[in-house]
Design a protein around this motif. Structure first.
Motif, PDB file in Angstrom:
ATOM      1  N   LEU A  14       0.824  -1.215   0.000  1.00  0.00           N
ATOM      2  CA  LEU A  14       0.000   0.000   0.000  1.00  0.00           C
ATOM      3  C   LEU A  14       0.857   1.263   0.000  1.00  0.00           C
ATOM      4  O   LEU A  14       0.499   2.257  -0.633  1.00  0.00           O
ATOM      5  N   PHE A  15       1.993   1.222   0.677  1.00  0.00           N
ATOM      6  CA  PHE A  15       2.910   2.363   0.655  1.00  0.00           C
ATOM      7  C   PHE A  15       3.358   2.631  -0.774  1.00  0.00           C
ATOM      8  O   PHE A  15       3.325   3.767  -1.256  1.00  0.00           O
ATOM      9  N   VAL A  17       1.917   1.652  -3.579  1.00  0.00           N
ATOM     10  CA  VAL A  17       0.773   2.031  -4.411  1.00  0.00           C
ATOM     11  C   VAL A  17       0.431   3.504  -4.207  1.00  0.00           C
ATOM     12  O   VAL A  17       0.259   4.248  -5.173  1.00  0.00           O
ATOM     13  N   THR A  18       0.356   3.947  -2.966  1.00  0.00           N
ATOM     14  CA  THR A  18      -0.011   5.339  -2.723  1.00  0.00           C
ATOM     15  C   THR A  18       1.073   6.294  -3.198  1.00  0.00           C
ATOM     16  O   THR A  18       0.771   7.389  -3.674  1.00  0.00           O
ATOM     17  N   ARG A  19       2.338   5.913  -3.104  1.00  0.00           N
ATOM     18  CA  ARG A  19       3.423   6.759  -3.631  1.00  0.00           C
ATOM     19  C   ARG A  19       3.335   6.836  -5.146  1.00  0.00           C
ATOM     20  O   ARG A  19       3.618   7.856  -5.743  1.00  0.00           O
ATOM     21  N   LEU A  21       0.596   6.584  -6.960  1.00  0.00           N
ATOM     22  CA  LEU A  21      -0.622   7.224  -7.447  1.00  0.00           C
ATOM     23  C   LEU A  21      -0.482   8.724  -7.635  1.00  0.00           C
ATOM     24  O   LEU A  21      -1.249   9.333  -8.362  1.00  0.00           O
ATOM     25  N   ARG A  23       0.109  12.841  -5.985  1.00  0.00           N
ATOM     26  CA  ARG A  23       0.016  13.706  -4.821  1.00  0.00           C
ATOM     27  C   ARG A  23      -1.349  14.332  -4.616  1.00  0.00           C
ATOM     28  O   ARG A  23      -1.436  15.437  -4.128  1.00  0.00           O
ATOM     29  N   LEU A  26      -6.827  14.461  -0.257  1.00  0.00           N
ATOM     30  CA  LEU A  26      -8.089  13.766  -0.057  1.00  0.00           C
ATOM     31  C   LEU A  26      -9.241  14.588  -0.616  1.00  0.00           C
ATOM     32  O   LEU A  26     -10.172  14.058  -1.208  1.00  0.00           O
ATOM     33  N   LEU A  29      -9.939  13.992  -4.349  1.00  0.00           N
ATOM     34  CA  LEU A  29     -10.346  12.683  -4.840  1.00  0.00           C
ATOM     35  C   LEU A  29     -11.779  12.748  -5.350  1.00  0.00           C
ATOM     36  O   LEU A  29     -12.638  13.389  -4.746  1.00  0.00           O
ATOM     37  N   ASP A  33     -12.878   7.562  -6.744  1.00  0.00           N
ATOM     38  CA  ASP A  33     -11.603   7.287  -6.084  1.00  0.00           C
ATOM     39  C   ASP A  33     -11.831   6.905  -4.625  1.00  0.00           C
ATOM     40  O   ASP A  33     -11.217   5.969  -4.114  1.00  0.00           O
ATOM     41  N   PHE A  37     -10.975   3.359  -2.631  1.00  0.00           N
ATOM     42  CA  PHE A  37     -10.170   3.226  -1.414  1.00  0.00           C
ATOM     43  C   PHE A  37     -10.918   2.455  -0.333  1.00  0.00           C
ATOM     44  O   PHE A  37     -10.319   1.665   0.396  1.00  0.00           O
ATOM     45  N   ASP A 137       2.905  16.950   0.128  1.00  0.00           N
ATOM     46  CA  ASP A 137       1.608  16.455   0.601  1.00  0.00           C
ATOM     47  C   ASP A 137       0.471  16.716  -0.384  1.00  0.00           C
ATOM     48  O   ASP A 137      -0.685  16.458  -0.085  1.00  0.00           O
TER      49      ASP A 137
END
Length: 163
Positions: A14-15, A17-19, A21, A23, A26, A29, A33, A37, A137
């Motif tokens: 998951l780390f 995958v999120t990296r 995807l 920046r 939330l 999204l 999306d 999640f 972020d």
């Protein structure tokens, strides 16, 4: 022991995958999306605990993920060289009023998204922007050429990525 290994593998997956995807914040999204999640969370739970519905199994899985989060946090604090990997780096997306298309393409950002964010910060013309930054972020920061700060500007220096 199997739950600890499964939790670790899922956390690291998951780390990555999120990296990968990008920046997006939330708030950026889409509804789709967000639904993905939520579904992914349910799939992860099934992969981590399999048929183990016990309280102990669930607590072990959550504890393992918490340990990974704490480990990444300590590494981020104590090993500055890992920060770009763990947190990412800010990227300059606007320089002297011109968008940098290579960065926009790499981050899968449209020109309209940058213009919209600039308008939200009180900037109606990018020609008045000295530097526009996509923070690690996912937030945007703009520094005006005239030295004025747009609404919502962040305090602190902005540096080139990799410096």
């Amino acid at each position: 022991m199997e739950i600890i290994v499964r939790s670790s593998v899922i956390f690291l997956f998951l780390f990555l995958v999120t990296r990968g995807l990008g920046r997006k914040e939330l708030s950026q999204l889409s509804a789709f999306d967000l639904i993905l999640f939520v579904i992914m969370g349910d799939i992860v739970q099934q992969g981590v605990t399999q048929e183990d519905m016990s309280l102990t199994g669930n607590m072990l899985a959550v504890s393992t993920i918490v340990v990974w989060i704490l480990l990444f946090s300590v590494l981020n604090y104590r090993v500055p060289r890992l920060r770009p990997v763990l947190e990412g780096v800010p990227l300059i997306i606007v320089r002297n009023g011109e968008m940098i298309d290579q960065v926009l393409e790499r981050e899968r950002l449209s020109r309209d998204e940058v213009l919209q964010e600039a308008r939200l910060q009180g900037i109606d013309d990018l020609r008045s922007v000295k530097v526009g930054v996509l923070e690690a972020d996912g937030k945007f920061a703009f520094i005006r050429a005239d030295g004025g700060e747009p609404q919502g500007a962040v305090d602190g220096p902005i540096t080139e990525a990799g410096q």
